[in-house]
Design a protein around this motif. Structure first.
Motif, PDB file in Angstrom:
ATOM      1  N   PRO A 197     -37.138  13.586  20.305  1.00 19.37           N
ATOM      2  CA  PRO A 197     -38.407  14.315  20.463  1.00 19.37           C
ATOM      3  C   PRO A 197     -38.844  14.882  19.111  1.00 19.37           C
ATOM      4  CG  PRO A 197     -36.837  14.981  22.143  1.00 19.37           C
ATOM      5  CD  PRO A 197     -36.090  14.127  21.161  1.00 19.37           C
ATOM      6  N   LEU A 198     -40.128  14.810  18.847  1.00 20.39           N
ATOM      7  CA  LEU A 198     -40.710  15.301  17.597  1.00 20.39           C
ATOM      8  C   LEU A 198     -41.672  16.423  17.938  1.00 20.39           C
ATOM      9  CD1 LEU A 198     -41.172  14.930  14.511  1.00 20.39           C
ATOM     10  CD2 LEU A 198     -42.962  13.304  15.105  1.00 20.39           C
ATOM     11  N   LEU A 199     -41.401  17.620  17.400  1.00 20.14           N
ATOM     12  CA  LEU A 199     -42.247  18.780  17.649  1.00 20.14           C
ATOM     13  C   LEU A 199     -43.049  19.072  16.401  1.00 20.14           C
ATOM     14  CD1 LEU A 199     -39.648  21.071  19.448  1.00 20.14           C
ATOM     15  CD2 LEU A 199     -41.202  19.385  20.433  1.00 20.14           C
ATOM     16  N   LEU A 200     -44.357  19.077  16.540  1.00 20.14           N
ATOM     17  CA  LEU A 200     -45.249  19.311  15.408  1.00 20.14           C
ATOM     18  C   LEU A 200     -45.844  20.705  15.491  1.00 20.14           C
ATOM     19  CD1 LEU A 200     -46.718  15.791  15.707  1.00 20.14           C
ATOM     20  CD2 LEU A 200     -45.433  16.595  13.759  1.00 20.14           C
ATOM     21  N   VAL A 201     -45.823  21.410  14.355  1.00 19.72           N
ATOM     22  CA  VAL A 201     -46.265  22.798  14.294  1.00 19.72           C
ATOM     23  C   VAL A 201     -47.178  22.980  13.092  1.00 19.72           C
ATOM     24  CG1 VAL A 201     -45.481  25.193  14.156  1.00 19.72           C
ATOM     25  CG2 VAL A 201     -44.020  23.497  15.199  1.00 19.72           C
ATOM     26  N   CYS A 202     -48.143  23.882  13.216  1.00 22.56           N
ATOM     27  CA  CYS A 202     -48.995  24.326  12.109  1.00 22.56           C
ATOM     28  C   CYS A 202     -49.341  25.782  12.386  1.00 22.56           C
ATOM     29  CB  CYS A 202     -50.226  23.436  11.983  1.00 22.56           C
ATOM     30  SG  CYS A 202     -51.418  23.645  13.306  1.00 22.56           S
ATOM     31  N   PRO A 203     -50.098  26.454  11.543  1.00 23.25           N
ATOM     32  CA  PRO A 203     -50.368  27.879  11.791  1.00 23.25           C
ATOM     33  C   PRO A 203     -51.003  28.196  13.146  1.00 23.25           C
ATOM     34  CG  PRO A 203     -50.897  27.357   9.532  1.00 23.25           C
ATOM     35  CD  PRO A 203     -50.577  26.051  10.209  1.00 23.25           C
ATOM     36  N   ALA A 211     -53.951  23.570  15.794  1.00 15.50           N
ATOM     37  CA  ALA A 211     -55.047  22.590  15.733  1.00 15.50           C
ATOM     38  C   ALA A 211     -54.638  21.324  14.978  1.00 15.50           C
ATOM     39  CB  ALA A 211     -56.279  23.220  15.088  1.00 15.50           C
ATOM     40  N   ARG A 212     -54.078  21.496  13.785  1.00 12.07           N
ATOM     41  CA  ARG A 212     -53.649  20.322  13.006  1.00 12.07           C
ATOM     42  C   ARG A 212     -52.499  19.606  13.686  1.00 12.07           C
ATOM     43  NH1 ARG A 212     -52.798  22.856   7.212  1.00 12.07           N
ATOM     44  NH2 ARG A 212     -53.287  24.727   8.353  1.00 12.07           N
ATOM     45  N   ALA A 213     -51.626  20.371  14.326  1.00 14.73           N
ATOM     46  CA  ALA A 213     -50.482  19.759  15.012  1.00 14.73           C
ATOM     47  C   ALA A 213     -50.955  18.846  16.136  1.00 14.73           C
ATOM     48  CB  ALA A 213     -49.554  20.843  15.542  1.00 14.73           C
ATOM     49  N   ASN A 214     -52.003  19.254  16.856  1.00 14.99           N
ATOM     50  CA  ASN A 214     -52.534  18.396  17.925  1.00 14.99           C
ATOM     51  C   ASN A 214     -53.069  17.086  17.364  1.00 14.99           C
ATOM     52  OD1 ASN A 214     -52.003  19.900  20.261  1.00 14.99           O
ATOM     53  ND2 ASN A 214     -53.738  21.235  19.859  1.00 14.99           N
ATOM     54  N   ARG A 215     -53.730  17.146  16.212  1.00 18.56           N
ATOM     55  CA  ARG A 215     -54.220  15.911  15.586  1.00 18.56           C
ATOM     56  C   ARG A 215     -53.053  15.088  15.040  1.00 18.56           C
ATOM     57  NH1 ARG A 215     -58.788  18.271  11.758  1.00 18.56           N
ATOM     58  NH2 ARG A 215     -56.879  19.161  11.009  1.00 18.56           N
ATOM     59  N   ALA A 216     -52.011  15.758  14.580  1.00 18.49           N
ATOM     60  CA  ALA A 216     -50.844  15.059  14.030  1.00 18.49           C
ATOM     61  C   ALA A 216     -50.082  14.300  15.118  1.00 18.49           C
ATOM     62  CB  ALA A 216     -49.927  16.044  13.320  1.00 18.49           C
ATOM     63  N   VAL A 217     -50.160  14.772  16.351  1.00 23.35           N
ATOM     64  CA  VAL A 217     -49.485  14.076  17.455  1.00 23.35           C
ATOM     65  C   VAL A 217     -50.017  12.658  17.575  1.00 23.35           C
ATOM     66  CG1 VAL A 217     -49.227  13.999  19.974  1.00 23.35           C
ATOM     67  CG2 VAL A 217     -48.862  16.135  18.756  1.00 23.35           C
ATOM     68  N   ALA A 218     -51.326  12.498  17.507  1.00 26.50           N
ATOM     69  CA  ALA A 218     -51.924  11.158  17.605  1.00 26.50           C
ATOM     70  C   ALA A 218     -51.455  10.272  16.459  1.00 26.50           C
ATOM     71  CB  ALA A 218     -53.442  11.264  17.622  1.00 26.50           C
ATOM     72  N   ALA A 219     -51.405  10.828  15.256  1.00 28.22           N
ATOM     73  CA  ALA A 219     -50.955  10.049  14.099  1.00 28.22           C
ATOM     74  C   ALA A 219     -49.483   9.663  14.249  1.00 28.22           C
ATOM     75  CB  ALA A 219     -51.162  10.854  12.819  1.00 28.22           C
ATOM     76  N   ALA A 220     -48.661  10.580  14.735  1.00 24.46           N
ATOM     77  CA  ALA A 220     -47.231  10.301  14.916  1.00 24.46           C
ATOM     78  C   ALA A 220     -47.018   9.230  15.980  1.00 24.46           C
ATOM     79  CB  ALA A 220     -46.489  11.579  15.282  1.00 24.46           C
ATOM     80  N   LYS A 221     -47.797   9.285  17.045  1.00 26.94           N
ATOM     81  CA  LYS A 221     -47.654   8.271  18.100  1.00 26.94           C
ATOM     82  C   LYS A 221     -48.054   6.898  17.596  1.00 26.94           C
ATOM     83  CE  LYS A 221     -47.546  11.205  22.080  1.00 26.94           C
ATOM     84  NZ  LYS A 221     -47.964  11.454  23.438  1.00 26.94           N
ATOM     85  N   LYS A 222     -49.041   6.821  16.703  1.00 27.61           N
ATOM     86  CA  LYS A 222     -49.416   5.539  16.107  1.00 27.61           C
ATOM     87  C   LYS A 222     -48.285   4.978  15.260  1.00 27.61           C
ATOM     88  CE  LYS A 222     -54.399   6.128  15.846  1.00 27.61           C
ATOM     89  NZ  LYS A 222     -55.552   6.356  14.968  1.00 27.61           N
ATOM     90  N   LEU A 223     -47.479   5.878  14.690  1.00 27.59           N
ATOM     91  CA  LEU A 223     -46.347   5.451  13.860  1.00 27.59           C
ATOM     92  C   LEU A 223     -45.107   5.113  14.690  1.00 27.59           C
ATOM     93  CD1 LEU A 223     -46.692   8.044  10.963  1.00 27.59           C
ATOM     94  CD2 LEU A 223     -47.214   5.603  10.862  1.00 27.59           C
ATOM     95  N   GLY A 224     -45.192   5.299  16.018  1.00 26.53           N
ATOM     96  CA  GLY A 224     -44.078   4.927  16.882  1.00 26.53           C
ATOM     97  C   GLY A 224     -43.255   6.080  17.421  1.00 26.53           C
TER      98      GLY A 224
END
Length: 136
Positions: A90-96, A99-112
């Motif tokens: 599991p990969l947990l993405l965090v930002c302040p 908001a950025r973490a939610n956008r990063a989830v899509a990018a991470a899923k594209k990377l597998g």
């Protein structure tokens, strides 16, 4: 039947209230994209989840989740694979703020990284939950 006709406004309000309460469940929007800080702690402890902070370096230095790795949002595509090699964890993405973490989830899923999730509320939510923070 006269009661319904005489009190049609009450029934309209009740119907509107019920539909507004049920809408998140029906649409699947209730907590679909973000994980609570408590849920994140469970994933870290039980499934060895990896925490990646997508904040800029200066933001990361002011405070981050203990053990988190910093990969600024703009560098996700190029640096995430080097920082998190096991795409099955599991990969947990965090930002302040989250908001950025939610956008990063899509990018991470594209990377597998199919188990990528954002922590709800970001670092603010993490601190509000009273969870530990470390500074760089």
């Amino acid at each position: 039947m006269n009661f319904v006709i005489d009190n049609w406004m009450l029934f309209a309000v009740a119907l509107a209230s019920a539909s507004l309460l049920l809408w998140p469940m029906v649409s699947g929007a209730a907590g679909a994209s973000a994980l609570t800080p408590a849920g994140a702690v469970q994933l870290i402890n039980r499934e060895k989840a990896v925490v990646v902070d997508v904040s800029e370096e200066a933001e990361f230095a002011t405070g981050h989740v203990v053990g988190a790795k910093n990969v600024p949002f703009g560098q996700i595509d190029t640096k995430l694979a080097g920082v998190v090699k096991n795409k099955g964890l599991p990969l947990l993405l965090v930002c302040p703020t989250g908001a950025r973490a939610n956008r990063a989830v899509a990018a991470a899923k594209k990377l597998g990284y199919e188990k990528a999730q954002a922590v709800a509320g970001g670092m603010k939510g993490w601190r509000d939950a009273g969870l530990p923070v470390e500074k760089a």
